[in-house]
Write an enzyme that holds these catalytic residues in place. Sequence first.
Site, PDB file in Angstrom:
ATOM      1  N   HIS A  75      -1.267  10.580  -2.667  1.00 24.65           N
ATOM      2  CA  HIS A  75      -2.499  10.058  -2.085  1.00 24.65           C
ATOM      3  C   HIS A  75      -3.619  11.084  -2.064  1.00 24.65           C
ATOM      4  CE1 HIS A  75      -5.336   8.984   1.174  1.00 24.65           C
ATOM      5  NE2 HIS A  75      -5.254   7.818   0.563  1.00 24.65           N
ATOM      6  N   HIS A  77       0.837  -1.200   0.000  1.00 24.20           N
ATOM      7  CA  HIS A  77       0.000   0.000   0.000  1.00 24.20           C
ATOM      8  C   HIS A  77       0.877   1.258   0.000  1.00 24.20           C
ATOM      9  CE1 HIS A  77      -2.765   2.843   2.272  1.00 24.20           C
ATOM     10  NE2 HIS A  77      -3.491   2.511   1.226  1.00 24.20           N
TER      11      HIS A  77
END
Length: 325
Positions: A69, A27
């Site tokens: 992100h 991730h």
Amino acid sequence: MKSLLDCLILFLLTSCSTTHNIKIIAHRGASGYLPEHTLAAVAMAHSWDVDFIEPDIVLTKDNIPVVLHDIHIDTTTNVAKIFPKRSRSDGRYYAIDFTYIELLKLTVHERVDLKTAKRVFPNRFPLSNINFKIPTLEDYINLVLGLNKTRNKAVGLIPEIKSPKFHKQQGKDITLIVLKLLKKFKLDQKNEQFFLQCFDPQELKRIRFKLNSDINLVQLTGDNSWKEADCDYDQMMTQDGLKEIATYAQVISPWINPLLQTRTLKVFTKTAHSLNLKVIPYTIRVDVLPKGVSEKHLYQILNTSKIDGIFSDFADRLIPYFRQN
Ligand code: CA
């Protein structure tokens, strides 16, 4: 012929050591060890032989897909120092207000809390002046493909298109721009090493039905309070909701915390599987484990729940558990 005792011993050995085959996804790269989404974090994650590495994608002012992100850049870069006058009226700095050349002037650091200026994860990489940069999606893909070649591996990519609605409000079609880049790598079509994620069901339906792409799609779901998209995630997590998702996506990717709290991960996974949807929850962080759950216990739950994959900031820790054979 094997004796009954031999059979019993064999059964005990295999039933004790068998782990379910789970795709392990780094991730934001090796984000537990290095600032998220940096190329250094990609290289480190690749060295663990994970199944997939996850980039998130936003656009710059000059329409370059970059790996970040958030639509904001003030929590992971020194933008406030380098461009003090470029915040919007809400006080935030947005990637979309900067060209890529401008973004290259910034250095990337560990995620900080804007109110306290302290690191969100205190035990992760120190706040340093190392010249980490925001990568373009193109460089990011080239790095993974290059390492696949030099290391003779087949590590996949599972990028997330961030906030298509926000990009649209800013006059940009992030999906079309990303698909155009993917086409360059022949990643815009069905490929078991490539999945595209989004929180917005309308955007995923557009990719499948209007843009007629057969690319593997992942529907992310979360808490409605996050306001990720104009939809009701609680409804989408029901049997009817999953049935609808199965018409356009291959994978449902739910937030794992509520499923652990309600102890419904196994039942949920069974329901999704019955509708031909794979289940890849997010996110394991061994430095922020759910209350009352040890790391080993958590991996046991993941294993017995028969999920198909898992996102983790510490993907390396899953390898010895799930790939013991
Ligand atoms: Ca993501």
